[in-house]
Design a protein around this motif. Structure first.
Motif, mmCIF file in Angstrom:
data_model
loop_
_atom_site.group_PDB
_atom_site.id
_atom_site.type_symbol
_atom_site.label_atom_id
_atom_site.label_comp_id
_atom_site.label_asym_id
_atom_site.label_seq_id
_atom_site.Cartn_x
_atom_site.Cartn_y
_atom_site.Cartn_z
ATOM 1 N N ARG A 1 0.874 -1.214 -0.135
ATOM 2 C CA ARG A 1 0.035 0.021 -0.021
ATOM 3 C C ARG A 1 0.762 1.362 -0.035
ATOM 4 O O ARG A 1 1.912 1.339 0.941
ATOM 5 C CB ARG A 1 -0.847 -0.032 1.371
ATOM 6 C CG ARG A 1 -1.788 -1.185 1.226
ATOM 7 C CD ARG A 1 -2.573 -1.291 2.997
ATOM 8 N NE ARG A 1 -3.495 -2.455 2.835
ATOM 9 C CZ ARG A 1 -2.799 -3.632 3.412
ATOM 10 N NH1 ARG A 1 -1.638 -3.799 3.772
ATOM 11 N NH2 ARG A 1 -3.668 -4.608 3.619
ATOM 12 N N ILE B 1 0.980 5.504 -0.046
ATOM 13 C CA ILE B 1 0.203 6.747 -0.012
ATOM 14 C C ILE B 1 1.247 8.006 -0.284
ATOM 15 O O ILE B 1 2.357 7.918 0.154
ATOM 16 C CB ILE B 1 -0.282 7.214 1.500
ATOM 17 C CG1 ILE B 1 -1.301 5.706 1.893
ATOM 18 C CG2 ILE B 1 -0.918 8.325 1.588
ATOM 19 C CD1 ILE B 1 -1.335 6.001 3.465
ATOM 20 N N LEU C 1 -3.251 7.917 -8.707
ATOM 21 C CA LEU C 1 -4.298 7.197 -8.596
ATOM 22 C C LEU C 1 -4.160 6.061 -9.581
ATOM 23 O O LEU C 1 -4.787 5.051 -9.610
ATOM 24 C CB LEU C 1 -5.474 8.045 -8.596
ATOM 25 C CG LEU C 1 -5.690 8.933 -7.414
ATOM 26 C CD1 LEU C 1 -7.128 9.743 -7.718
ATOM 27 C CD2 LEU C 1 -5.584 8.140 -6.100
ATOM 28 N N CYS D 1 -2.725 4.276 -2.634
ATOM 29 C CA CYS D 1 -4.054 4.125 -1.676
ATOM 30 C C CYS D 1 -4.491 5.367 -1.164
ATOM 31 O O CYS D 1 -5.323 5.527 -0.129
ATOM 32 C CB CYS D 1 -3.778 3.025 -0.789
ATOM 33 S SG CYS D 1 -3.358 1.358 -1.342
ATOM 34 N N GLY D 2 -3.979 6.456 -1.410
ATOM 35 C CA GLY D 2 -4.060 7.925 -0.729
ATOM 36 C C GLY D 2 -3.306 9.010 -1.493
ATOM 37 O O GLY D 2 -2.412 8.631 -2.034
ATOM 38 N N ALA E 1 -5.760 3.060 4.505
ATOM 39 C CA ALA E 1 -5.132 2.277 3.543
ATOM 40 C C ALA E 1 -5.169 0.876 4.016
ATOM 41 O O ALA E 1 -5.391 -0.071 3.275
ATOM 42 C CB ALA E 1 -3.836 2.807 3.230
ATOM 43 N N ASP F 1 -9.222 1.249 1.821
ATOM 44 C CA ASP F 1 -9.827 2.393 1.265
ATOM 45 C C ASP F 1 -8.952 3.408 0.817
ATOM 46 O O ASP F 1 -7.645 3.214 1.164
ATOM 47 C CB ASP F 1 -10.677 3.284 2.510
ATOM 48 C CG ASP F 1 -11.918 2.435 2.845
ATOM 49 O OD1 ASP F 1 -12.482 1.822 2.114
ATOM 50 O OD2 ASP F 1 -12.453 2.468 4.238
ATOM 51 N N THR F 2 -9.419 4.441 0.269
ATOM 52 C CA THR F 2 -8.595 5.641 -0.352
ATOM 53 C C THR F 2 -8.895 7.039 0.430
ATOM 54 O O THR F 2 -10.137 7.341 0.143
ATOM 55 C CB THR F 2 -8.769 5.788 -1.875
ATOM 56 O OG1 THR F 2 -8.076 4.350 -2.315
ATOM 57 C CG2 THR F 2 -7.664 6.360 -2.381
#
Length: 260
Positions: free
Chosen positions: A75, A77, A92, A97-98, A116, A120-121
């Motif tokens: 993951r 971010i 994205l 993930c963010g 994450a 979710d994002t």
């Protein structure tokens, strides 16, 4: 369960600040730091963190490329100072993930890591507003197709052939009436598009489009159309008789089937 985090940023004070924020959470721990993108990829493969915080503008390998390399099994971010739409969309698309702005604050950083881990994002509110505005912008509806547009006007001879085709004349009748060979009539009517051979559309291609367009327009009328042949032209050769001289001109009936 403790979330293991790797911080990748070329600014040491940013890495120190993120470590203080994340290590203060009972369910998070920072397992490593990287000052460039290449080191971030190597440390991720050796330390196997749950989440990687990646800055965009790093030496050797930027954060967008780091995201593309790691997103399949880790993951990632993206945390950056720059909120350019191009960065957001690329991150994205690469599987982030963010997407957080560094000015978003400690609370949002912690929530992004937890989001994450939950699958979710989380995106910074400033960026989310722009993304939603872009999605709300309606696309222009496609207009109805118009008639073919010719790059150059047809010659007088091409227009004569087009008019006779629209009146339902055959190749032989057109050749006789215009005193030209039947091959001259067939060529523009059957010429394949030049694009199929990798070239540009020629005059024969333009005439073919014009003939099909006019002939279909007549056929779509859906009615029986009376067409009177044009009077025969005199043979320019000396001593030649004009074809059909003295004969009465008769009207012929042409029935055009409806175009499917």
């Amino acid at each position: 369960m403790t979330t293991r985090i790797l911080i990748a940023d070329d600014q040491e004070d940013v890495r120190i600040g993120f470590r203080l924020i994340l290590d203060s959470q009972p369910d998070m721990t920072v397992v490593g730091e990287a000052a460039d993108g290449h080191s971030a990829v190597g440390l991720t493969r050796s330390l196997r963190p749950d989440v990687v915080l990646a800055d965009i503008r790093m030496p050797r390998l930027d954060g967008l490329e780091v995201t593309r390399v790691l997103a399949g099994h880790t993951r990632v971010i993206v945390v950056t100072t720059f909120d350019l739409d191009e960065y957001v969309h690329t991150a994205l698309r690469n599987g982030a993930c963010g997407f957080l702005l560094k000015r978003s604050g400690p609370a949002l950083l912690v929530e992004a890591v937890r989001a994450a881990m939950a699958g979710d994002t989380l995106i910074s509110p400033q960026v989310t507003v722009r993304l939603l505005a872009h999605l709300r912008t309606p696309a222009a509806p496609p207009g109805p197709p118009g008639p073919p547009v010719l790059a150059e006007p047809l010659t007088e001879r091409e227009l004569e052939i087009a008019r006779l085709v629209a009146h339902g004349r055959t190749n032989a009748e057109i050749a006789t009436e215009l005193f030209i060979g039947s091959g001259t009539v067939k060529t523009p009517r059957r010429q394949r598009p030049a694009q199929a051979r990798g070239g540009q559309p020629g005059r024969h291609r333009r005439l073919g489009v014009e003939l099909r367009h006019r002939h279909r327009s007549v056929a779509r009328a859906g009615r029986t159309t009376r067409a009177t042949p044009a009077p025969p032209r005199p043979d320019p050769r000396p001593g030649a008789r004009s074809p059909g001289a003295g004969a009465a001109v008769q009207s012929r009936i042409w029935t055009y089937p409806p175009v499917p």
